[in-house]
Design a protein around this motif. Structure first.
Motif, PDB file in Angstrom:
ATOM      1  N   ILE A  60      28.941  41.544  46.783  1.00 59.34           N
ATOM      2  CA  ILE A  60      29.212  41.342  48.212  1.00 59.34           C
ATOM      3  C   ILE A  60      30.297  42.303  48.686  1.00 59.34           C
ATOM      4  CG2 ILE A  60      30.116  39.699  49.903  1.00 59.34           C
ATOM      5  CD1 ILE A  60      28.818  37.471  48.205  1.00 59.34           C
ATOM      6  N   ILE A  61      31.347  42.447  47.879  1.00 57.47           N
ATOM      7  CA  ILE A  61      32.431  43.371  48.243  1.00 57.47           C
ATOM      8  C   ILE A  61      31.911  44.799  48.312  1.00 57.47           C
ATOM      9  CG2 ILE A  61      34.633  44.349  47.463  1.00 57.47           C
ATOM     10  CD1 ILE A  61      35.252  41.556  46.295  1.00 57.47           C
ATOM     11  N   TRP A  62      31.039  45.176  47.374  1.00 55.96           N
ATOM     12  CA  TRP A  62      30.511  46.543  47.395  1.00 55.96           C
ATOM     13  C   TRP A  62      29.662  46.803  48.640  1.00 55.96           C
ATOM     14  CZ3 TRP A  62      31.489  51.129  45.790  1.00 55.96           C
ATOM     15  CH2 TRP A  62      30.551  52.137  45.997  1.00 55.96           C
ATOM     16  N   VAL A  63      28.876  45.817  49.058  1.00 56.64           N
ATOM     17  CA  VAL A  63      28.083  46.001  50.288  1.00 56.64           C
ATOM     18  C   VAL A  63      29.008  46.293  51.465  1.00 56.64           C
ATOM     19  CG1 VAL A  63      26.593  44.812  51.949  1.00 56.64           C
ATOM     20  CG2 VAL A  63      26.122  44.629  49.497  1.00 56.64           C
TER      21      VAL A  63
ATOM     22  N   ILE B 113      39.551  37.875  47.002  1.00 54.25           N
ATOM     23  CA  ILE B 113      39.050  38.178  48.342  1.00 54.25           C
ATOM     24  C   ILE B 113      40.200  38.507  49.284  1.00 54.25           C
ATOM     25  CG2 ILE B 113      37.929  37.153  50.365  1.00 54.25           C
ATOM     26  CD1 ILE B 113      36.107  35.638  48.395  1.00 54.25           C
ATOM     27  N   VAL B 114      41.295  37.785  49.163  1.00 48.07           N
ATOM     28  CA  VAL B 114      42.478  38.072  49.980  1.00 48.07           C
ATOM     29  C   VAL B 114      43.000  39.477  49.674  1.00 48.07           C
ATOM     30  CG1 VAL B 114      44.887  37.443  50.390  1.00 48.07           C
ATOM     31  CG2 VAL B 114      43.138  35.662  50.269  1.00 48.07           C
ATOM     32  N   MET B 115      43.042  39.830  48.390  1.00 45.90           N
ATOM     33  CA  MET B 115      43.516  41.165  48.003  1.00 45.90           C
ATOM     34  C   MET B 115      42.615  42.251  48.581  1.00 45.90           C
ATOM     35  SD  MET B 115      43.825  42.856  44.212  1.00 45.90           S
ATOM     36  CE  MET B 115      42.028  42.895  44.094  1.00 45.90           C
ATOM     37  N   PHE B 116      41.305  42.091  48.453  1.00 47.01           N
ATOM     38  CA  PHE B 116      40.390  43.100  48.985  1.00 47.01           C
ATOM     39  C   PHE B 116      40.446  43.144  50.514  1.00 47.01           C
ATOM     40  CE2 PHE B 116      38.274  43.211  44.803  1.00 47.01           C
ATOM     41  CZ  PHE B 116      38.076  44.577  44.686  1.00 47.01           C
ATOM     42  N   SER B 117      40.698  42.007  51.142  1.00 51.12           N
ATOM     43  CA  SER B 117      40.842  42.007  52.607  1.00 51.12           C
ATOM     44  C   SER B 117      42.022  42.877  53.015  1.00 51.12           C
ATOM     45  CB  SER B 117      41.041  40.578  53.111  1.00 51.12           C
ATOM     46  OG  SER B 117      39.922  39.770  52.825  1.00 51.12           O
ATOM     47  N   ALA B 118      43.121  42.793  52.272  1.00 47.38           N
ATOM     48  CA  ALA B 118      44.283  43.632  52.558  1.00 47.38           C
ATOM     49  C   ALA B 118      43.960  45.107  52.340  1.00 47.38           C
ATOM     50  CB  ALA B 118      45.458  43.210  51.677  1.00 47.38           C
ATOM     51  N   LEU B 119      43.191  45.406  51.291  1.00 44.37           N
ATOM     52  CA  LEU B 119      42.814  46.802  51.023  1.00 44.37           C
ATOM     53  C   LEU B 119      41.877  47.330  52.108  1.00 44.37           C
ATOM     54  CD1 LEU B 119      42.262  46.715  47.152  1.00 44.37           C
ATOM     55  CD2 LEU B 119      44.241  47.567  48.414  1.00 44.37           C
TER      56      LEU B 119
END
Length: 204
Positions: free
Chosen positions: A188-191, A36-42
């Protein structure tokens, strides 16, 4: 009184390490949080670079909302079938578990196929990652999610092999539940990707 407290401390210290189930579950939650931290940065990088098109194509020109909505439907339906699979795991119903896994795999594969075709179509018209900072951020964010989906599909196949060989052993059940958490997190990330990248990306 002090002797009692010292005895309690000794008993606690002699209790040994936590059960493997607790340790594995805690470690998996750490993994999910790091993801989740990685995707937040992206997401943050994409938000900063979304308008940096360098005169190249924009999201309005490239994004196909119908295709993105179909991808979303496939992934959300796969989340539903994955949830049903978790219920059959709890009831130790092997046929139902395999059926839920097959449906989840097919829907996930359909999602991945649409995403790869979208990438191919964009690259075919010159909208490759090196064309602009916007496209670099787009391919990195969406491609990273797609890579996670591909890993999840491979993981699901491996778990079905383990289920057929070992049945509902505790370690197999634990891994299946970890997969379920992983898959729901991807949904959730895809939404968020669908909302931030596609829906907001087609706004003028």
């Amino acid at each position: 009184m002090n002797d009692v407290r010292q005895g309690e401390l000794v008993n606690v210290s002699e209790a040994g390490p936590a059960p493997k189930r607790i340790i594995a579950g805690f470690g998996f939650w750490i993994f999910l949080l790091s993801d989740i931290v990685m995707f937040s940065a992206l997401f943050a990088s994409y938000a900063v670079l979304a308008k940096a098109t360098a005169g190249g194509p924009t999201g309005v020109q490239l994004f196909n909302l119908r295709n993105a909505a179909l991808e979303t439907a496939f992934l959300l339906l796969s989340s539903y079938s994955c949830g049903l699979m978790s219920l059959t795991i709890n009831s130790r119903h092997q046929l139902g578990t395999v059926f839920g896994a097959v449906v989840t795999f097919l829907l996930g594969a359909a999602f991945l196929n649409l995403e790869l075709r979208e990438f191919q179509d964009m690259i075919a018209v010159g909208a490759s990652p090196q064309r602009s900072a916007f496209l670099s951020a787009f391919f990195t964010l969406v491609g990273c999610h797609g890579l996670h989906v591909a890993i999840g599909l491979a993981w699901l196949v491996l778990m079905m092999v383990q289920l057929s060989l070992r049945g509902f052993q505790q370690v197999v059940v634990r891994r299946l539940h970890c997969f379920s958490l992983f898959w729901h997190a991807l949904d959730i990330i895809w939404v968020l990707i669908f909302t931030i990248v596609y829906l907001m990306g087609v706004l003028p």
